[in-house]
Design a protein around this motif. Structure first.
Motif, PDB file in Angstrom:
ATOM      1  N   UNK A 129       0.668  -1.236  -0.057  1.00 30.44           N
ATOM      2  CA  UNK A 129       0.103   0.060  -0.008  1.00 30.44           C
ATOM      3  C   UNK A 129       0.910   1.332  -0.044  1.00 30.44           C
ATOM      4  N   UNK A 130       2.227   1.225  -0.084  1.00 30.19           N
ATOM      5  CA  UNK A 130       3.016   2.369  -0.049  1.00 30.19           C
ATOM      6  C   UNK A 130       3.883   2.087  -1.333  1.00 30.19           C
ATOM      7  N   UNK A 131       4.550   3.254  -1.777  1.00 36.64           N
ATOM      8  CA  UNK A 131       5.438   3.509  -2.913  1.00 36.64           C
ATOM      9  C   UNK A 131       6.489   3.116  -2.704  1.00 36.64           C
ATOM     10  N   UNK A 132       7.256   2.244  -2.968  1.00 39.36           N
ATOM     11  CA  UNK A 132       8.724   1.584  -2.700  1.00 39.36           C
ATOM     12  C   UNK A 132       9.616   1.367  -3.986  1.00 39.36           C
ATOM     13  N   UNK A 133      10.870   1.703  -3.854  1.00 44.82           N
ATOM     14  CA  UNK A 133      11.656   1.640  -4.859  1.00 44.82           C
ATOM     15  C   UNK A 133      12.024   0.165  -5.255  1.00 44.82           C
ATOM     16  N   UNK A 134      12.762  -0.051  -6.443  1.00 42.35           N
ATOM     17  CA  UNK A 134      12.878  -1.560  -6.909  1.00 42.35           C
ATOM     18  C   UNK A 134      13.724  -2.306  -5.951  1.00 42.35           C
ATOM     19  N   UNK A 135      14.708  -1.812  -5.284  1.00 43.54           N
ATOM     20  CA  UNK A 135      15.372  -2.530  -4.397  1.00 43.54           C
ATOM     21  C   UNK A 135      14.769  -3.215  -3.214  1.00 43.54           C
ATOM     22  N   UNK A 136      13.871  -1.905  -2.596  1.00 37.07           N
ATOM     23  CA  UNK A 136      13.267  -2.488  -1.494  1.00 37.07           C
ATOM     24  C   UNK A 136      12.020  -3.426  -1.992  1.00 37.07           C
ATOM     25  N   UNK A 137      11.596  -3.431  -3.283  1.00 33.73           N
ATOM     26  CA  UNK A 137      10.683  -4.432  -3.773  1.00 33.73           C
ATOM     27  C   UNK A 137      11.435  -5.669  -3.750  1.00 33.73           C
ATOM     28  N   UNK A 138      12.474  -5.842  -4.309  1.00 33.45           N
ATOM     29  CA  UNK A 138      13.007  -7.326  -4.245  1.00 33.45           C
ATOM     30  C   UNK A 138      13.447  -7.609  -2.816  1.00 33.45           C
ATOM     31  N   UNK A 139      13.608  -6.732  -2.014  1.00 31.47           N
ATOM     32  CA  UNK A 139      13.649  -7.405  -0.691  1.00 31.47           C
ATOM     33  C   UNK A 139      12.391  -7.877   0.085  1.00 31.47           C
ATOM     34  N   UNK A 140      11.546  -7.330  -0.388  1.00 33.99           N
ATOM     35  CA  UNK A 140      10.108  -7.707   0.237  1.00 33.99           C
ATOM     36  C   UNK A 140       9.790  -8.931  -0.486  1.00 33.99           C
ATOM     37  N   UNK A 141      10.109  -9.006  -1.619  1.00 35.41           N
ATOM     38  CA  UNK A 141       9.620 -10.512  -2.526  1.00 35.41           C
ATOM     39  C   UNK A 141      10.508 -11.637  -2.015  1.00 35.41           C
ATOM     40  N   UNK A 142      11.657 -11.100  -1.534  1.00 34.47           N
ATOM     41  CA  UNK A 142      12.487 -11.994  -0.920  1.00 34.47           C
ATOM     42  C   UNK A 142      11.961 -12.763   0.383  1.00 34.47           C
ATOM     43  N   UNK A 143      11.502 -11.631   1.092  1.00 31.72           N
ATOM     44  CA  UNK A 143      11.178 -11.951   2.476  1.00 31.72           C
ATOM     45  C   UNK A 143       9.874 -12.594   2.419  1.00 31.72           C
ATOM     46  N   UNK A 144       9.076 -12.196   1.606  1.00 33.14           N
ATOM     47  CA  UNK A 144       7.602 -13.110   1.446  1.00 33.14           C
ATOM     48  C   UNK A 144       8.023 -14.544   0.837  1.00 33.14           C
ATOM     49  N   UNK A 145       8.879 -14.766  -0.015  1.00 35.39           N
ATOM     50  CA  UNK A 145       9.147 -16.155  -0.537  1.00 35.39           C
ATOM     51  C   UNK A 145       9.822 -16.794   0.720  1.00 35.39           C
TER      52      UNK A 145
END
Length: 409
Positions: free
Chosen positions: A216-232
């Motif tokens: 629900x927030x705007x995040x840059x690509x680097x943070x997005x990759x971290x979030x995806x890895x965290x979710x996985x």
């Protein structure tokens, strides 16, 4: 070693013969290509063929001579060749090869090896092309081309030629050109393949993306990759089946309505394919009943058994041996006996006890080959006697029983 050398030797001896194409009523050249096996990419077709071949390989060949209604087994060179066709094959191996060629190519050729006038070997052939030719005296030959590039020309009388669906062509079984008419079946197989591809695609789709995690927030690509890895990592380490995420993210499941092909439709397609070979799906699966096997035997296997027996008889024996001395080649299905034997048993009991059947006829009725020691033997039960002389038989009295009297007295 084997048939290749035999054919090569024969070719060397007959290389100089002058031959010409056989004249056909249709006016076409008698050249036949044995290739064209697109339908055999289907597992259903192959399973059906192997089922038929396995059953036919159980047959027991027998050289017999008919004498009236009695069949007399003959133990001679021909019988020994039938049991042991050549150094490379048992009879089961021979029949498997023979039937495969017949089912695939609609024609099956066997080379008869002789030493003088004595039959010493039978070799099934798998030519890729055959051409019918004749010499100046009208003697028929078959020129054969094989996969290894070898070519030979053999007299037709040295071949056993079994034709399947001998209808359109003058010399070969099958459709025009001696091939299978696979066009209608290929359309069914293509449709069946489309259905199977649909099943494969549905299965693949079920293993694809099942949901979306929305942040629900705007995040840059680097943070997005971290979030995806965290979710996985959470997905990988999770053992309870529940996955927790914070309020910044929202999981949106993807609703998927997979259109799986109906099972009955697939069964219908299998049945439609197998009907081309007169084989129900229960036979292929091996979960048939006795009645289903009996029906399949009569509609599918028995025509082959009768036709092959007649072809071998005509090819191995002379006309005089067949018509005068009644020599035959019979294929006995002892290992195929399928049915409820109650009716056969009742018939043998009824006719056998009255002396109507020869003992070898009783064996043949149950699929067993005749025995030499039972030649001409016919037994009769002594449990039956003419009613007029029942008293004489039981009490040695010679007065016939009158109507209304009992033979108990």
């Amino acid at each position: 070693m084997g048939i290749v050398n035999l054919l090569s030797n024969f070719l060397d001896k007959n290389r100089k013969k002058e031959v010409a194409y056989v004249k056909m009523l249709s006016g076409e050249a008698p050249i036949y290509s044995q290739f064209g096996n697109d339908i055999y990419a289907s597992d259903v077709v192959l399973q059906c063929f192997y089922t038929i071949i396995d059953e036919m390989s159980k047959l027991n060949p027998r050289h017999v001579r008919s004498q009236g209604m009695d069949l007399i087994p003959i133990d001679d060179d021909i019988q020994r060749v039938l049991e042991d066709p050549n150094p490379l094959m048992t009879f089961s191996d021979f029949m498997s090869k023979f039937m495969f060629n017949l089912l695939v190519f609609e024609n099956s050729f066997v080379y008869k090896q002789y030493e003088g006038d004595r039959l010493v070997g039978l070799y099934p052939l798998s030519p890729t092309q055959v051409t019918f030719v004749e010499d100046l005296r009208g003697r028929l030959y078959v020129k054969m081309l094989f996969k290894n590039g070898m070519s030979t020309t053999l007299p037709y009388e040295l071949l056993i030629h079994q034709k399947n669906h001998f209808t359109v062509d003058d010399l070969m079984g099958g459709s025009v050109g001696g091939k299978r008419n696979d066009a209608p079946l290929l359309e069914v197989l293509k449709l069946n393949d489309i259905l199977l591809q649909g099943v494969r695609k549905a299965l693949k789709a079920s293993l694809a993306i099942n949901g979306i995690v929305k942040y629900k927030t705007v995040i840059d690509d680097g943070v997005m990759d971290e979030k995806i890895k965290e979710f996985e990592d959470k997905l990988t380490k999770n053992q309870s089946g529940f996955l927790g995420i914070d309020s910044k993210a929202e999981y949106i499941p993807l609703k998927r309505d997979l259109a799986i092909v109906d099972e009955k439709l697939l069964e219908f397609m299998d049945d439609k394919i197998l009907r081309n070979f007169k084989t129900p799906v229960e036979i292929v699966r091996g979960n048939y009943t006795a009645e289903q096997y009996e029906a399949w035997y009569q509609i599918c296997l028995e025509p082959y058994i009768i036709s092959i027996s007649r072809t071998f008889t005509k090819s191995i024996f002379t006309k005089r041996e067949i018509t005068g001395f009644k020599h035959q080649i019979k294929l006995y299905p002892k290992e195929l006996i399928f049915m409820n034997t109650a009716q056969t048993l009742a018939m043998v009991n009824l006719l056998g006890q009255s002396g109507t059947l020869f003992e070898n006829e009783k064996r043949v009725a149950f699929g067993y080959p005749p025995l030499k020691e039972l030649e001409g033997v016919r037994l009769q039960s002594l449990n039956y006697v003419n009613v007029e002389y029942a008293r004489e038989y039981q009490t040695q009295q010679k007065t016939p029983i009158k109507d209304g009297e009992s033979n108990d007295s």
